[in-house]
Design a protein around this motif. Structure first.
Motif, PDB file in Angstrom:
ATOM      1  N   LEU A 125     -12.996   2.669   4.870  1.00 31.06           N
ATOM      2  CA  LEU A 125     -13.813   2.098   5.724  1.00 31.06           C
ATOM      3  C   LEU A 125     -15.145   2.997   5.711  1.00 31.06           C
ATOM      4  N   ASP A 126     -15.239   3.882   4.980  1.00 33.71           N
ATOM      5  CA  ASP A 126     -16.437   4.890   4.841  1.00 33.71           C
ATOM      6  C   ASP A 126     -17.148   4.131   3.529  1.00 33.71           C
ATOM      7  N   GLY A 127     -16.708   2.849   2.952  1.00 42.51           N
ATOM      8  CA  GLY A 127     -17.292   2.230   1.951  1.00 42.51           C
ATOM      9  C   GLY A 127     -17.167   2.996   0.350  1.00 42.51           C
ATOM     10  N   LYS A 128     -16.346   3.928   0.554  1.00 40.88           N
ATOM     11  CA  LYS A 128     -15.995   4.880  -0.918  1.00 40.88           C
ATOM     12  C   LYS A 128     -14.686   3.858  -1.286  1.00 40.88           C
ATOM     13  N   PRO A 129     -14.319   4.201  -2.662  1.00 43.01           N
ATOM     14  CA  PRO A 129     -13.341   3.406  -3.441  1.00 43.01           C
ATOM     15  C   PRO A 129     -12.180   4.087  -2.995  1.00 43.01           C
ATOM     16  N   ARG A 130     -11.138   3.339  -2.575  1.00 40.37           N
ATOM     17  CA  ARG A 130      -9.764   3.604  -2.114  1.00 40.37           C
ATOM     18  C   ARG A 130      -8.793   2.947  -2.538  1.00 40.37           C
ATOM     19  N   ALA A 131      -7.485   3.694  -2.822  1.00 48.21           N
ATOM     20  CA  ALA A 131      -6.372   3.331  -3.059  1.00 48.21           C
ATOM     21  C   ALA A 131      -5.001   3.630  -2.345  1.00 48.21           C
ATOM     22  N   THR A 132      -4.463   2.786  -1.770  1.00 52.02           N
ATOM     23  CA  THR A 132      -3.339   3.292  -0.655  1.00 52.02           C
ATOM     24  C   THR A 132      -2.097   2.600  -0.972  1.00 52.02           C
ATOM     25  N   LEU A 151      -7.766   0.240   7.400  1.00 54.30           N
ATOM     26  CA  LEU A 151      -7.641   1.068   6.454  1.00 54.30           C
ATOM     27  C   LEU A 151      -8.804   0.778   5.277  1.00 54.30           C
ATOM     28  N   PHE A 152      -9.234  -0.475   5.390  1.00 54.93           N
ATOM     29  CA  PHE A 152     -10.091  -1.074   4.226  1.00 54.93           C
ATOM     30  C   PHE A 152     -11.309  -1.799   4.723  1.00 54.93           C
ATOM     31  N   SER A 153     -12.317  -1.717   4.215  1.00 52.16           N
ATOM     32  CA  SER A 153     -13.696  -2.569   4.612  1.00 52.16           C
ATOM     33  C   SER A 153     -14.009  -3.702   3.600  1.00 52.16           C
ATOM     34  N   GLU A 154     -13.085  -3.465   2.382  1.00 51.30           N
ATOM     35  CA  GLU A 154     -13.299  -4.539   1.437  1.00 51.30           C
ATOM     36  C   GLU A 154     -12.028  -4.349   0.497  1.00 51.30           C
ATOM     37  N   VAL A 155     -11.242  -5.349   0.385  1.00 52.99           N
ATOM     38  CA  VAL A 155     -10.017  -5.315  -0.649  1.00 52.99           C
ATOM     39  C   VAL A 155     -10.307  -6.044  -1.822  1.00 52.99           C
ATOM     40  N   ASP A 156     -10.002  -5.334  -2.761  1.00 45.51           N
ATOM     41  CA  ASP A 156     -10.218  -5.806  -4.061  1.00 45.51           C
ATOM     42  C   ASP A 156      -8.734  -6.352  -4.533  1.00 45.51           C
ATOM     43  N   GLU A 157      -7.749  -5.616  -4.725  1.00 46.32           N
ATOM     44  CA  GLU A 157      -6.417  -6.264  -5.084  1.00 46.32           C
ATOM     45  C   GLU A 157      -5.441  -5.812  -4.202  1.00 46.32           C
ATOM     46  N   ILE A 158      -4.417  -6.560  -4.055  1.00 45.52           N
ATOM     47  CA  ILE A 158      -3.186  -6.534  -3.237  1.00 45.52           C
ATOM     48  C   ILE A 158      -2.106  -6.519  -4.285  1.00 45.52           C
ATOM     49  N   CYS A 159      -1.382  -5.716  -4.508  1.00 41.79           N
ATOM     50  CA  CYS A 159      -0.326  -5.762  -5.442  1.00 41.79           C
ATOM     51  C   CYS A 159       1.069  -5.252  -4.782  1.00 41.79           C
ATOM     52  N   ILE A 160       2.056  -6.244  -4.667  1.00 37.52           N
ATOM     53  CA  ILE A 160       3.362  -5.786  -4.176  1.00 37.52           C
ATOM     54  C   ILE A 160       4.134  -5.135  -5.226  1.00 37.52           C
ATOM     55  N   LEU A 161       4.717  -3.842  -5.008  1.00 34.27           N
ATOM     56  CA  LEU A 161       5.475  -3.123  -5.997  1.00 34.27           C
ATOM     57  C   LEU A 161       6.652  -2.608  -5.515  1.00 34.27           C
ATOM     58  N   ASP A 162       7.745  -3.218  -6.125  1.00 30.61           N
ATOM     59  CA  ASP A 162       9.156  -2.941  -5.459  1.00 30.61           C
ATOM     60  C   ASP A 162      10.059  -2.165  -6.784  1.00 30.61           C
ATOM     61  N   GLY A 163      10.556  -1.225  -6.250  1.00 30.26           N
ATOM     62  CA  GLY A 163      11.337  -0.394  -7.308  1.00 30.26           C
ATOM     63  C   GLY A 163      12.361   0.714  -6.585  1.00 30.26           C
ATOM     64  N   GLY A 164      13.363   1.144  -7.440  1.00 31.31           N
ATOM     65  CA  GLY A 164      14.441   2.100  -6.828  1.00 31.31           C
ATOM     66  C   GLY A 164      14.964   2.620  -7.840  1.00 31.31           C
ATOM     67  N   ASN A 165      15.842   3.651  -7.445  1.00 31.70           N
ATOM     68  CA  ASN A 165      16.794   4.211  -8.298  1.00 31.70           C
ATOM     69  C   ASN A 165      18.294   4.146  -8.251  1.00 31.70           C
TER      70      ASN A 165
END
Length: 429
Positions: free
Chosen positions: A336-343, A167-181
């Motif tokens: 992959l298109d070089g644009k900012p992405r958050a997934t 999905l990414f050509s360049e990774v800035d941050e990896i943040c693991i996020l855990d939550g539930g109700n």
């Protein structure tokens, strides 16, 4: 593949139940210090999947004794040891596997140690360091130690690898996020404090200084529960305040992945944090035994073990728990298109479904799913290596494809606004 499963608590029990539907192994030996727990797990298989019952057997074990671990592994002809007990037993089981010449897997890694003079800036021994130091020994023996392969760490690492590869050509941050109700109620219908995972592990994770990694700085620590921020979880869970927490992924991912920053944030909630802070203030989080007066004289008891003894067993919460839990990884950078992405890549487990189908609450079932899928990939030869490795060092797509098809567990990939990825934006999601 002959698997020696050590631990038949909540997660170990769920591993047995999930495995009962699969045919990738010859034998699964369920062992526990309390043999009755192992027998209960196998009894469930006999009732719900009688055709698979002959593939399961039980054994008694003391996980703190590496020689006993090695001896049992040899006795049953194990090819793999699956560690499903508390992380304080990692070292003895790990050494036992090496002594026996058997491959090893766990979900929680060797414990960290806090820096004695600068705990909120400088890490000392990090989670998993002790195991990574054994890499050469496992490699020389031609064995694989697949560590940190549960939900978190585990599927969170796999999501990070998938995002970086696809999905990414360049990774800035990896943040693991855990939550539930998730909500637990007593027989009177009152909501109670009852952690969905081992309180021993919860205390260890949440009260130790959180570990963070930055490419220009390396590993460093902060104060517990730092940087509170809201994050909106998918699947109808909604917004939850998340805080920095010590976790294995922060030590694992920077070793083989290129990112500017790695951290772990947990949606604990203010009440949960308050209870943990109270336990710390009273010294009830300590692991060193203290002398306690009893009817038969004075006995040595670790305060944390006492807390664990008075709280409900997480495995017993299936009938009193409702709600969902979400394990996921937020990756930001350039697409992959070089644009900012958050997934945000994630998996959601619902206690109503896990309870109905496996008599297990969602958190332990979700944790158990990942090692079973990974063991199947190892048995097929799709994942193979020697040495001490994390799941992010293997093909993530193979794992996610197997999980979503044959195990019928879909996962999500939710694109979010790169300028504010904490909130679900209908224009991006």
């Amino acid at each position: 593949m002959r698997i020696l499963l050590i631990g038949a608590g909540g997660v170990g029990d769920a591993i047995v139940k999930i495995s009962a539907d699969r045919n990738f192994f010859e034998k699964l030996i369920v062992s526990d210090y309390d043999i009755q727990r192992a027998e209960n797990s196998v009894a469930w298989v006999k009732e719900h999947s009688p055709e698979a019952a002959d593939k399961f057997q039980t054994a008694q074990i003391d996980a703190s004794d590496a020689d006993q671990v090695a001896a049992l592994a040899k006795e049953v002809g194990a090819t793999h040891i699956m560690n499903a007990v508390e992380p304080k037993f990692v070292q003895s089981i790990f050494d036992g596997a090496l002594k026996a010449g058997v491959n090893y897997m766990d979900m929680a890694m060797s414990l960290s140690h806090v820096h004695k003079t600068d705990p909120f800036n400088t890490p000392a021994e990090k989670l998993g360091d002790w195991q990574y130091d054994k890499h050469a020994e496992f490699e020389k023996a031609g064995l694989l130690a697949l560590i940190g392969t549960g939900a978190e760490p585990g599927i969170s690492n796999i999501f990070a690898r998938y995002a970086a590869d696809h999905l990414f050509s360049e990774v800035d941050e990896i943040c693991i996020l855990d939550g539930g109700n998730l909500v637990v109620k007593n027989e009177q219908g009152e909501e109670i404090f009852a952690p969905s995972f081992s309180i021993w592990t919860v205390i260890e994770e949440c009260l130790n200084p959180p570990l963070i990694w930055e490419k220009d700085r390396g590993w460093f620590t902060t104060e517990p529960f730092s940087e509170p921020a809201m994050f909106e979880f998918p699947g109808g869970i909604g917004p939850i305040e998340c805080v920095n927490v010590e976790h294995e992924e922060v030590n694992m991912l920077p070793r083989t992945m290129d990112a500017q920053k790695v951290r772990f944030k947990y949606g604990l909630g203010t009440e949960f944090i308050g209870v943990l802070q109270t336990l710390h203030a009273l010294g009830l989080d300590k692991t060193e035994p203290v002398s306690v007066r009893s009817k038969s004289g004075r006995v040595e008891v670790a305060p944390r073990d006492l807390v664990a003894a008075v709280l409900p067993d997480p495995a017993s919460l299936v009938d009193s728990m409702t709600g969902m839990t979400c394990a996921g990884t937020l990756v930001t950078g350039k697409g992959l298109d070089g644009k900012p992405r958050a997934t945000y890549l994630y998996h959601v487990a619902d206690t109503s479904w896990t309870g109905k189908n496996y008599n297990a609450q969602a958190v332990v079932w979700q944790t158990a799913l990942v090692p079973v899928v990974a063991l199947e990939l190892l048995s097929r030869g799709d994942w193979k290596a020697t040495g001490v490795r994390g799941p992010e060092e293997f093909d993530a797509k193979l794992f996610l494809d197997l999980m979503s098809t044959e195990y019928q567990q879909p996962w999500g990939s939710q694109d979010r606004n790169p300028e504010n990825p904490s909130v679900i934006d209908a224009n991006w999601a």
